[in-house]
Scaffold this active site. Structure first.
Site, PDB file in Angstrom:
ATOM      1  N   LYS A  12       0.923  -1.300  -0.007  1.00 54.62           N
ATOM      2  CA  LYS A  12       0.039  -0.028   0.088  1.00 54.62           C
ATOM      3  C   LYS A  12       0.918   1.086   0.133  1.00 54.62           C
ATOM      4  O   LYS A  12       0.643   2.234  -0.692  1.00 54.62           O
ATOM      5  CB  LYS A  12      -1.072   0.097   1.222  1.00 54.62           C
ATOM      6  CG  LYS A  12      -2.036  -0.927   1.209  1.00 54.62           C
ATOM      7  CD  LYS A  12      -3.115  -0.742   2.480  1.00 54.62           C
ATOM      8  CE  LYS A  12      -4.123  -1.453   2.408  1.00 54.62           C
ATOM      9  NZ  LYS A  12      -5.150  -1.460   3.707  1.00 54.62           N
ATOM     10  N   ASP A  76      -8.565   1.431   4.642  1.00 59.14           N
ATOM     11  CA  ASP A  76      -8.902   0.154   4.592  1.00 59.14           C
ATOM     12  C   ASP A  76      -9.355  -0.128   3.692  1.00 59.14           C
ATOM     13  O   ASP A  76     -10.242   0.529   2.934  1.00 59.14           O
ATOM     14  CB  ASP A  76      -9.898   0.021   6.057  1.00 59.14           C
ATOM     15  CG  ASP A  76     -10.067  -1.495   6.460  1.00 59.14           C
ATOM     16  OD1 ASP A  76      -8.769  -1.983   6.779  1.00 59.14           O
ATOM     17  OD2 ASP A  76     -11.068  -2.178   6.331  1.00 59.14           O
ATOM     18  N   SER A  77      -9.259  -1.502   3.224  1.00 60.34           N
ATOM     19  CA  SER A  77      -9.879  -1.766   1.673  1.00 60.34           C
ATOM     20  C   SER A  77      -9.968  -3.197   1.596  1.00 60.34           C
ATOM     21  O   SER A  77      -9.587  -4.077   2.528  1.00 60.34           O
ATOM     22  CB  SER A  77      -8.581  -1.423   0.871  1.00 60.34           C
ATOM     23  OG  SER A  77      -7.286  -1.889   1.106  1.00 60.34           O
ATOM     24  N   PHE A 151      -0.419  -7.327  -5.611  1.00 62.81           N
ATOM     25  CA  PHE A 151      -0.614  -8.150  -4.223  1.00 62.81           C
ATOM     26  C   PHE A 151      -1.951  -8.416  -4.095  1.00 62.81           C
ATOM     27  O   PHE A 151      -2.922  -8.321  -4.820  1.00 62.81           O
ATOM     28  CB  PHE A 151       0.025  -7.155  -2.758  1.00 62.81           C
ATOM     29  CG  PHE A 151      -1.068  -6.129  -2.777  1.00 62.81           C
ATOM     30  CD1 PHE A 151      -0.869  -4.833  -3.433  1.00 62.81           C
ATOM     31  CD2 PHE A 151      -1.768  -6.411  -1.456  1.00 62.81           C
ATOM     32  CE1 PHE A 151      -1.858  -3.801  -2.906  1.00 62.81           C
ATOM     33  CE2 PHE A 151      -2.686  -5.052  -1.363  1.00 62.81           C
ATOM     34  CZ  PHE A 151      -2.655  -4.095  -1.803  1.00 62.81           C
ATOM     35  N   GLY A 152      -2.330  -9.376  -2.996  1.00 63.26           N
ATOM     36  CA  GLY A 152      -3.254  -9.830  -2.483  1.00 63.26           C
ATOM     37  C   GLY A 152      -4.100 -10.386  -3.828  1.00 63.26           C
ATOM     38  O   GLY A 152      -3.463 -11.237  -4.365  1.00 63.26           O
ATOM     39  N   TYR A 153      -5.418  -9.684  -3.805  1.00 61.39           N
ATOM     40  CA  TYR A 153      -6.374 -10.471  -5.099  1.00 61.39           C
ATOM     41  C   TYR A 153      -5.873 -10.140  -6.412  1.00 61.39           C
ATOM     42  O   TYR A 153      -6.652 -10.641  -7.426  1.00 61.39           O
ATOM     43  CB  TYR A 153      -7.767 -10.110  -4.732  1.00 61.39           C
ATOM     44  CG  TYR A 153      -8.101 -10.722  -3.242  1.00 61.39           C
ATOM     45  CD1 TYR A 153      -9.137 -11.914  -3.371  1.00 61.39           C
ATOM     46  CD2 TYR A 153      -7.739 -10.141  -2.356  1.00 61.39           C
ATOM     47  CE1 TYR A 153      -9.541 -12.560  -2.273  1.00 61.39           C
ATOM     48  CE2 TYR A 153      -8.535 -10.743  -0.771  1.00 61.39           C
ATOM     49  CZ  TYR A 153      -9.125 -11.874  -0.988  1.00 61.39           C
ATOM     50  OH  TYR A 153      -9.579 -12.315   0.269  1.00 61.39           O
ATOM     51  N   ASP A 154      -4.893  -9.296  -6.708  1.00 60.78           N
ATOM     52  CA  ASP A 154      -4.695  -8.900  -8.156  1.00 60.78           C
ATOM     53  C   ASP A 154      -4.473 -10.139  -9.130  1.00 60.78           C
ATOM     54  O   ASP A 154      -5.063  -9.616 -10.100  1.00 60.78           O
ATOM     55  CB  ASP A 154      -3.180  -8.003  -8.189  1.00 60.78           C
ATOM     56  CG  ASP A 154      -3.931  -6.440  -7.512  1.00 60.78           C
ATOM     57  OD1 ASP A 154      -4.827  -6.128  -7.211  1.00 60.78           O
ATOM     58  OD2 ASP A 154      -2.722  -5.885  -6.939  1.00 60.78           O
ATOM     59  N   LYS A 175      -2.163  -0.138 -13.288  1.00 65.49           N
ATOM     60  CA  LYS A 175      -3.062  -0.231 -12.138  1.00 65.49           C
ATOM     61  C   LYS A 175      -3.363   1.079 -11.603  1.00 65.49           C
ATOM     62  O   LYS A 175      -4.576   1.394 -10.964  1.00 65.49           O
ATOM     63  CB  LYS A 175      -2.406  -1.347 -10.936  1.00 65.49           C
ATOM     64  CG  LYS A 175      -3.431  -1.427  -9.641  1.00 65.49           C
ATOM     65  CD  LYS A 175      -2.812  -2.404  -8.827  1.00 65.49           C
ATOM     66  CE  LYS A 175      -3.665  -2.351  -7.524  1.00 65.49           C
ATOM     67  NZ  LYS A 175      -3.331  -3.302  -6.507  1.00 65.49           N
TER      68      LYS A 175
HETATM   69  P1  IMP Z   1      -6.660  -4.181   5.197  1.00 67.26           P
HETATM   70  O1  IMP Z   1      -4.896  -3.893   5.372  1.00 67.26           O
HETATM   71  O2  IMP Z   1      -7.110  -4.500   6.443  1.00 67.26           O
HETATM   72  O3  IMP Z   1      -7.212  -2.657   4.388  1.00 67.26           O
HETATM   73  O4  IMP Z   1      -6.711  -5.327   4.343  1.00 67.26           O
HETATM   74  C1  IMP Z   1      -6.687  -5.096   2.756  1.00 67.26           C
HETATM   75  C2  IMP Z   1      -6.730  -6.503   1.969  1.00 67.26           C
HETATM   76  O5  IMP Z   1      -7.727  -6.491   1.056  1.00 67.26           O
HETATM   77  C3  IMP Z   1      -5.444  -6.908   1.545  1.00 67.26           C
HETATM   78  O6  IMP Z   1      -4.492  -7.623   2.415  1.00 67.26           O
HETATM   79  C4  IMP Z   1      -5.905  -7.766   0.352  1.00 67.26           C
HETATM   80  O7  IMP Z   1      -6.455  -9.244   0.861  1.00 67.26           O
HETATM   81  C5  IMP Z   1      -7.277  -6.835  -0.039  1.00 67.26           C
HETATM   82  N1  IMP Z   1      -6.808  -5.798  -1.003  1.00 67.26           N
HETATM   83  C6  IMP Z   1      -7.020  -4.570  -0.636  1.00 67.26           C
HETATM   84  N2  IMP Z   1      -6.595  -3.754  -1.767  1.00 67.26           N
HETATM   85  C7  IMP Z   1      -5.990  -4.516  -2.713  1.00 67.26           C
HETATM   86  C8  IMP Z   1      -5.246  -4.415  -4.008  1.00 67.26           C
HETATM   87  O8  IMP Z   1      -5.171  -3.317  -4.299  1.00 67.26           O
HETATM   88  N3  IMP Z   1      -5.091  -5.368  -4.786  1.00 67.26           N
HETATM   89  C9  IMP Z   1      -5.223  -6.765  -4.099  1.00 67.26           C
HETATM   90  N4  IMP Z   1      -5.742  -6.888  -2.806  1.00 67.26           N
HETATM   91  C10 IMP Z   1      -6.361  -5.787  -2.178  1.00 67.26           C
END
Ligand code: IMP
Length: 197
Positions: A12, A76-77, A151-154, A175
């Site tokens: 992030k 938060d995302s 990262f994550g769900y990308d 992105k």
């Molecule tokens: P947070 O740190 O509690 O906001 O959790 C965010 C989670 O949402 C991440 O660990 C991912 O699993 C997912 N996520 C949020 N934004 C993205 C993104 O830009 N790409 C991929 N996964 C995302």
């Protein structure tokens, strides 16, 4: 503006730098006594609530430190899958860790729709004022894992505004042109000149 991003997620921070530094701001991860902040997240109440809680905790953490009065950013995302009614949402990181992207795709086997969206809630405080914004990126879930960027769900998220590639198959700059994070952060910066709410 020098922005201190209070997050434990280095992806992030990296993205926030790419989004905000071309606009003339600097972004650094907030580090106190050598540690990135770790927040208690009330996930059952959704992204907005978690983000509000993060900014309260961050402002408390910097009290009495060299960072008191600095501009602090939190976010938060999560991803929201249409067929699963607001899920995994605020629990996205936990679900990713528990079932993995393969597990998510397996759950989708009988789904009628593959629609999904990323949402991000950003909050910025300069010690006196607070600004909030939301960014949403519509898309759909791929049939298989594709790509290694992001990262994550990308690797399973195909943004609607793109050409069919997942975010993990795109360059970061691509992105950043359409992501939920970019939309939320750009809106936040635009609102800085307006009175805070
Ligand atoms: P947070 O740190 O509690 O906001 O959790 C965010 C989670 O949402 C991440 O660990 C991912 O699993 C997912 N996520 C949020 N934004 C993205 C993104 O830009 N790409 C991929 N996964 C995302």
């Amino acid at each position: 503006m020098r922005i201190l991003f209070a997050t434990g997620n280095s992806n992030k921070i990296h993205e926030a730098k790419s989004i905000l530094e071309p606009l003339g701001h600097t972004v650094e991860g907030l580090v106190i006594d050598g540690n990135r902040p770790e927040f208690i997240e009330p996930k059952e109440f959704g992204l907005e609530h978690v983000a509000e809680s993060k900014i309260e905790q961050a402002l408390e953490l910097i009290l009495g430190t060299e960072f008191e009065g600095s501009s602090i950013l939190v976010e938060d995302s999560g991803i929201f899958i249409d067929d699963f009614d607001e899920w995994p949402g605020a629990n996205s990181s936990d679900i990713e860790a528990e079932v993995g992207l393969d597990g998510i795709l397996k759950l989708m086997v009988n789904s009628k729709s593959r629609g999904a969206e990323y949402r991000a809630v950003s909050i910025l405080s300069d010690g006196e004022n607070v600004w909030r914004s939301i960014g949403i990126c519509r898309g759909e879930l791929a049939l298989e894992i594709r790509g290694t960027n992001g990262f994550g769900y990308d690797p399973i998220f195909i943004p609607k505004s793109g050409d069919g590639r997942t975010y993990a198959e795109m360059k970061e700059s691509e992105k950043d042109m359409t992501s939920h994070r970019a939309k939320a952060m750009m809106r936040l910066i635009e609102s800085l000149s307006a009175p805070s709410k």
